[in-house]
Design a protein around this motif. Structure first.
Motif, mmCIF file in Angstrom:
data_model
loop_
_atom_site.group_PDB
_atom_site.id
_atom_site.type_symbol
_atom_site.label_atom_id
_atom_site.label_comp_id
_atom_site.label_asym_id
_atom_site.label_seq_id
_atom_site.Cartn_x
_atom_site.Cartn_y
_atom_site.Cartn_z
ATOM 1 N N VAL A 45 0.844 -1.209 0.000
ATOM 2 C CA VAL A 45 0.000 0.000 0.000
ATOM 3 C C VAL A 45 0.874 1.252 0.000
ATOM 4 O O VAL A 45 0.652 2.181 -0.778
ATOM 5 C CB VAL A 45 -0.969 -0.011 1.212
ATOM 6 N N ALA A 46 1.868 1.283 0.872
ATOM 7 C CA ALA A 46 2.761 2.442 0.953
ATOM 8 C C ALA A 46 3.478 2.683 -0.375
ATOM 9 O O ALA A 46 3.614 3.828 -0.827
ATOM 10 C CB ALA A 46 3.778 2.253 2.078
ATOM 11 N N LEU A 47 3.916 1.610 -1.034
ATOM 12 C CA LEU A 47 4.627 1.754 -2.305
ATOM 13 C C LEU A 47 3.703 2.251 -3.413
ATOM 14 O O LEU A 47 4.114 3.069 -4.249
ATOM 15 C CB LEU A 47 5.274 0.427 -2.705
ATOM 16 N N ALA A 48 2.463 1.789 -3.434
ATOM 17 C CA ALA A 48 1.509 2.262 -4.451
ATOM 18 C C ALA A 48 1.225 3.758 -4.257
ATOM 19 O O ALA A 48 1.178 4.524 -5.231
ATOM 20 C CB ALA A 48 0.219 1.452 -4.386
ATOM 21 N N ILE A 49 1.071 4.189 -3.011
ATOM 22 C CA ILE A 49 0.852 5.614 -2.724
ATOM 23 C C ILE A 49 2.096 6.417 -3.110
ATOM 24 O O ILE A 49 1.990 7.481 -3.733
ATOM 25 C CB ILE A 49 0.479 5.814 -1.237
ATOM 26 N N TRP A 50 3.255 5.908 -2.768
ATOM 27 C CA TRP A 50 4.509 6.589 -3.095
ATOM 28 C C TRP A 50 4.679 6.714 -4.608
ATOM 29 O O TRP A 50 5.144 7.748 -5.099
ATOM 30 C CB TRP A 50 5.671 5.839 -2.465
ATOM 31 N N TRP A 64 -4.110 10.169 -14.202
ATOM 32 C CA TRP A 64 -4.082 8.837 -14.808
ATOM 33 C C TRP A 64 -2.687 8.226 -14.670
ATOM 34 O O TRP A 64 -2.541 7.017 -14.471
ATOM 35 C CB TRP A 64 -4.503 8.873 -16.275
ATOM 36 N N GLY A 65 -1.674 9.051 -14.770
ATOM 37 C CA GLY A 65 -0.300 8.574 -14.588
ATOM 38 C C GLY A 65 -0.045 8.097 -13.177
ATOM 39 O O GLY A 65 0.721 7.154 -12.961
ATOM 40 N N THR A 66 -0.700 8.731 -12.208
ATOM 41 C CA THR A 66 -0.547 8.289 -10.821
ATOM 42 C C THR A 66 -1.216 6.935 -10.614
ATOM 43 O O THR A 66 -0.687 6.080 -9.911
ATOM 44 C CB THR A 66 -1.132 9.313 -9.831
ATOM 45 N N ALA A 67 -2.371 6.766 -11.244
ATOM 46 C CA ALA A 67 -3.069 5.478 -11.157
ATOM 47 C C ALA A 67 -2.229 4.374 -11.802
ATOM 48 O O ALA A 67 -2.133 3.262 -11.275
ATOM 49 C CB ALA A 67 -4.438 5.573 -11.822
ATOM 50 N N LEU A 68 -1.591 4.685 -12.909
ATOM 51 C CA LEU A 68 -0.713 3.717 -13.564
ATOM 52 C C LEU A 68 0.461 3.349 -12.652
ATOM 53 O O LEU A 68 0.860 2.182 -12.578
ATOM 54 C CB LEU A 68 -0.199 4.267 -14.891
ATOM 55 N N GLY A 69 0.999 4.329 -11.944
ATOM 56 C CA GLY A 69 2.093 4.056 -11.008
ATOM 57 C C GLY A 69 1.683 3.052 -9.941
ATOM 58 O O GLY A 69 2.429 2.119 -9.628
ATOM 59 N N GLY A 70 0.495 3.228 -9.392
ATOM 60 C CA GLY A 70 -0.008 2.264 -8.403
ATOM 61 C C GLY A 70 -0.183 0.882 -9.009
ATOM 62 O O GLY A 70 0.160 -0.134 -8.393
ATOM 63 N N LEU A 112 -4.933 3.706 -4.951
ATOM 64 C CA LEU A 112 -3.867 4.084 -4.018
ATOM 65 C C LEU A 112 -2.853 4.998 -4.703
ATOM 66 O O LEU A 112 -2.394 5.981 -4.113
ATOM 67 C CB LEU A 112 -3.177 2.835 -3.463
ATOM 68 N N GLY A 113 -2.501 4.688 -5.941
ATOM 69 C CA GLY A 113 -1.616 5.573 -6.707
ATOM 70 C C GLY A 113 -2.237 6.940 -6.887
ATOM 71 O O GLY A 113 -1.569 7.974 -6.748
ATOM 72 N N LEU A 114 -3.529 6.952 -7.197
ATOM 73 C CA LEU A 114 -4.258 8.215 -7.344
ATOM 74 C C LEU A 114 -4.235 9.008 -6.042
ATOM 75 O O LEU A 114 -4.008 10.224 -6.048
ATOM 76 C CB LEU A 114 -5.700 7.940 -7.778
ATOM 77 N N ALA A 115 -4.432 8.329 -4.921
ATOM 78 C CA ALA A 115 -4.392 9.004 -3.615
ATOM 79 C C ALA A 115 -3.026 9.631 -3.381
ATOM 80 O O ALA A 115 -2.920 10.770 -2.901
ATOM 81 C CB ALA A 115 -4.728 8.020 -2.499
ATOM 82 N N GLY A 116 -1.967 8.909 -3.720
ATOM 83 C CA GLY A 116 -0.617 9.458 -3.579
ATOM 84 C C GLY A 116 -0.406 10.662 -4.476
ATOM 85 O O GLY A 116 0.207 11.655 -4.074
ATOM 86 N N GLY A 117 -0.921 10.597 -5.695
ATOM 87 C CA GLY A 117 -0.811 11.723 -6.614
ATOM 88 C C GLY A 117 -1.575 12.944 -6.124
ATOM 89 O O GLY A 117 -1.086 14.076 -6.207
#
Length: 129
Positions: A45-50, A64-70, A112-117
């Protein structure tokens, strides 16, 4: 060129995702399963947010790029490492199960990636003002 920059920016996150998966598999015989599973998923979870944070902080993409990162964090630790282990072990049906579970849960990693973004975007706007 853009995808190369994107992946280079996320390389530490993605390497840690692979290591998290490998370490979790190695510890499975030594640490109680519940503790191992909880620790593995907290790190995931932490890595997907990061990953989402890095995409915005490095100005590599939008939401969308943040979601892809997750999603990439989950790709590395689930189909690549875990699925790869099953393929090398000759357990093709287990590998297919990994692919199915990836498809079922990739949206969670994307959120989670979106949340981090979004957190990164909020933080950068606070620093700029």
């Amino acid at each position: 060129q853009t995808m190369k920059r994107y992946l280079l920016a996320l390389k530490v996150v993605l390497i840690l995702a692979a290591l998290n998966s490998v370490v979790s598999h190695l510890l499975s015989g030594f640490v109680p399963e519940t503790i191992n599973t909880v620790l593995f998923n907290l790190v995931r979870v932490a890595l997907a947010i990061w990953a989402g944070w890095v995409v915005i902080a490095a100005r590599l993409g939008g939401l969308w790029g943040t979601a892809l990162g997750g999603a990439l964090v989950l790709v590395v630790d689930h189909p690549v490492v875990t699925g790869g282990f099953f393929l090398v072990s000759g357990e093709f049906s287990a590998f297919l199960g990994v692919l199915i579970s990836f498809l079922m849960f990739v949206w969670v990693a994307m959120l989670l990636g979106l949340a981090g973004g979004l957190a990164s975007r909020w933080r950068l706007s606070r620093v700029a003002s």
